[in-house]
Design a protein around this motif. Structure first.
Motif, short mmCIF file in Angstrom:
data_model
loop_
_atom_site.label_atom_id
_atom_site.label_comp_id
_atom_site.label_asym_id
_atom_site.label_seq_id
_atom_site.Cartn_x
_atom_site.Cartn_y
_atom_site.Cartn_z
N ASP A 47 7.76 3.77 9.90
CA ASP A 47 7.01 2.55 10.12
C ASP A 47 6.55 1.95 8.79
N GLU A 48 6.61 0.63 8.70
CA GLU A 48 6.13 -0.08 7.51
C GLU A 48 4.83 -0.80 7.88
N PRO A 49 3.67 -0.21 7.50
CA PRO A 49 2.41 -0.72 8.00
C PRO A 49 1.89 -1.98 7.32
N PHE A 50 2.40 -2.31 6.12
CA PHE A 50 1.91 -3.51 5.46
C PHE A 50 2.99 -4.14 4.60
N GLU A 51 2.67 -5.31 4.08
CA GLU A 51 3.63 -6.11 3.32
C GLU A 51 4.01 -5.40 2.02
N PRO A 52 5.24 -5.65 1.52
CA PRO A 52 5.66 -5.01 0.26
C PRO A 52 4.90 -5.55 -0.94
N TRP A 71 15.61 -12.10 -7.62
CA TRP A 71 15.04 -11.85 -8.94
C TRP A 71 13.66 -11.18 -8.85
N GLN A 72 13.14 -10.94 -7.63
CA GLN A 72 11.83 -10.32 -7.45
C GLN A 72 11.95 -9.05 -6.61
N PRO A 73 12.41 -7.94 -7.20
CA PRO A 73 12.53 -6.70 -6.43
C PRO A 73 11.16 -6.22 -5.95
N GLN A 74 11.15 -5.68 -4.76
CA GLN A 74 9.89 -5.26 -4.14
C GLN A 74 9.93 -3.78 -3.79
N ALA A 75 8.74 -3.22 -3.66
CA ALA A 75 8.60 -1.84 -3.19
C ALA A 75 8.02 -1.86 -1.79
N HIS A 76 8.63 -1.08 -0.90
CA HIS A 76 8.20 -1.01 0.49
C HIS A 76 7.64 0.38 0.76
N PHE A 77 6.49 0.44 1.41
CA PHE A 77 5.83 1.69 1.75
C PHE A 77 6.05 1.96 3.23
N LEU A 78 6.64 3.10 3.54
CA LEU A 78 6.87 3.47 4.93
C LEU A 78 6.23 4.82 5.19
N LEU A 79 5.48 4.91 6.27
CA LEU A 79 4.95 6.18 6.75
C LEU A 79 5.82 6.60 7.92
N ASP A 80 6.53 7.72 7.76
CA ASP A 80 7.61 8.08 8.68
C ASP A 80 8.61 6.91 8.64
N LEU A 135 1.40 2.95 -4.19
CA LEU A 135 1.39 4.31 -3.65
C LEU A 135 -0.05 4.77 -3.42
N GLU A 136 -0.93 4.55 -4.39
CA GLU A 136 -2.32 4.98 -4.25
C GLU A 136 -2.98 4.30 -3.07
N TRP A 137 -2.77 3.02 -2.93
CA TRP A 137 -3.33 2.29 -1.80
C TRP A 137 -2.77 2.84 -0.48
N GLY A 138 -1.48 3.13 -0.46
CA GLY A 138 -0.85 3.65 0.74
C GLY A 138 -1.37 5.03 1.12
N LEU A 139 -1.58 5.92 0.12
CA LEU A 139 -2.11 7.24 0.42
C LEU A 139 -3.53 7.14 0.98
N ASN A 140 -4.33 6.25 0.42
CA ASN A 140 -5.68 6.03 0.98
C ASN A 140 -5.59 5.54 2.42
N TRP A 141 -4.67 4.64 2.68
CA TRP A 141 -4.52 4.11 4.04
C TRP A 141 -4.13 5.22 5.01
N CYS A 142 -3.25 6.12 4.59
CA CYS A 142 -2.85 7.24 5.45
C CYS A 142 -4.06 8.04 5.90
N VAL A 143 -4.90 8.40 4.95
CA VAL A 143 -6.06 9.22 5.28
C VAL A 143 -7.08 8.42 6.10
N ALA A 144 -7.34 7.18 5.71
CA ALA A 144 -8.34 6.37 6.41
C ALA A 144 -7.99 6.13 7.87
N THR A 145 -6.71 6.11 8.19
CA THR A 145 -6.30 5.80 9.56
C THR A 145 -5.95 7.03 10.40
N ARG A 146 -5.87 8.21 9.77
CA ARG A 146 -5.40 9.38 10.52
C ARG A 146 -6.35 10.58 10.48
N ALA A 147 -7.26 10.65 9.52
CA ALA A 147 -8.04 11.88 9.31
C ALA A 147 -9.36 11.85 10.09
N HIS A 148 -9.28 11.65 11.40
CA HIS A 148 -10.49 11.47 12.20
C HIS A 148 -11.15 12.79 12.60
#
Length: 304
Positions: A84-89, A73-82, A99-112
């Motif tokens: 890999d699922e980097p955090f909890e749904p 009864w509690q459908p969830q959304a899962h964020f996958l980069l490629d 989605l917004e949090w996930g996009l920020n995470w992508c940049v914060a962890t990869r745009a060095h």
């Protein structure tokens, strides 16, 4: 083509088949999702963003719905980069903040290739004001207010400094407003486009503001750092803008970087050049947002 020019059924098909590519600043994202009911909200909040036809993208993102057998009864959304699922749904009905949090995470962890600062960045006449701050200090509220009073939003979250020349790269994304700031910005900028309110998130009630069209359309225009202002909102406090010694500003700003330690000497040299090229201040303000904006405009006008 912009999101707003794409028919809803076409957007749904692109989402379904993983062919929805869009640009935000220097980054390109490819989004695949089976949350088809999410398409109209995405189209509204991303209306001015350019769809990308390039084969190359920086991030391949899957936003997928799954139901746990123990909690059907509690459908969830899962964020996958490629793959890999980097955090909890998250709950499925919070797909936009997820989605917004996930996009920020992508940049914060990869745009060095950038020195990344946790800061709001806005510009006027291509001279940038950097607002580094901890959550709750008012940087997103100030960024939202200034970009609705003639400034250009580069980001409310990321100061992306290019080490080779010290210029700031835009990353204009939805501005995340929290709790009391939502009503404040609704009153301050009645024409602003805001999304739904999401209560009971990890940061309280959350609502997203779409950046002004001009800020999104100019997402390839770099800006010259000119001022670094460390804001601190305190309810009922008298407004105060005080010069800050460069040594103190250097130490404080290094603590507001996502990757200062990670990129080593390059980070030190970039941060030192940034401090040397800017005027540095502490800024404390209370509840009068118009007054706070007027004070920062006065700073930009050379009246302080």
């Amino acid at each position: 083509m912009k999101f707003a020019e794409l028919a809803t059924v076409d957007q749904q098909n692109r989402l379904r088949f993983g062919d929805l590519c869009f640009r935000a600043g220097s980054f390109r994202f490819r989004l695949h999702s089976d949350l088809i009911e999410f398409a109209p909200l995405l189209q509204r909040m991303y209306a001015d963003y350019l769809l990308s036809a390039d084969d190359f993208v920086d991030f391949h993102i899957n936003l997928l719905s799954r139901t746990h057998w123990r909690r059907p009864w509690q459908p969830q959304a899962h964020f996958l980069l490629d793959d890999d699922e980097p955090f909890e749904p998250f709950p499925r009905d919070t797909a936009l903040p997820f989605l917004e949090w996930g996009l920020n995470w992508c940049v914060a962890t990869r745009a060095h290739h950038y020195l990344m600062l946790h800061a709001g960045v806005i510009a006027r006449d291509d001279q940038a004001l950097i607002l580094p701050a901890w959550p709750g200090s008012g940087k997103s509220t100030l960024s939202a207010a200034l970009c609705h009073r003639g400034w250009r939003l580069l980001s409310d979250e990321f100061g992306l400094v290019r080490p080779k020349d010290g210029l700031l790269a835009p990353f204009p994304r939805l501005v995340a407003l929290k709790n009391e700031s939502i009503a404040v910005i609704r009153a301050f900028a009645p024409d602003a486009v805001l999304g739904p309110e999401y209560p009971k998130t990890r940061k309280g009630t959350l609502c997203h503001l779409r950046p002004p069209t001009d800020s999104i359309e100019r997402d390839q225009e770099l800006a010259q750092p000119r001022w670094i202002v460390f804001p601190q909102f305190k309810a009922g406090a008298a407004m105060s803008l005080r010069p800050m010694p460069r040594t103190e500003a250097f130490v404080t700003l290094s603590g507001h970087s996502f990757n200062y330690d990670l990129i080593g000497l390059r980070g030190f040299e970039t941060l030192a050049h940034l401090i040397d090229s800017c005027e540095c201040y502490r800024f404390e303000y209370g509840g009068d947002l118009e007054q706070a904006v007027a004070q920062l405009n006065a700073l930009a006008d050379g009246l302080i």
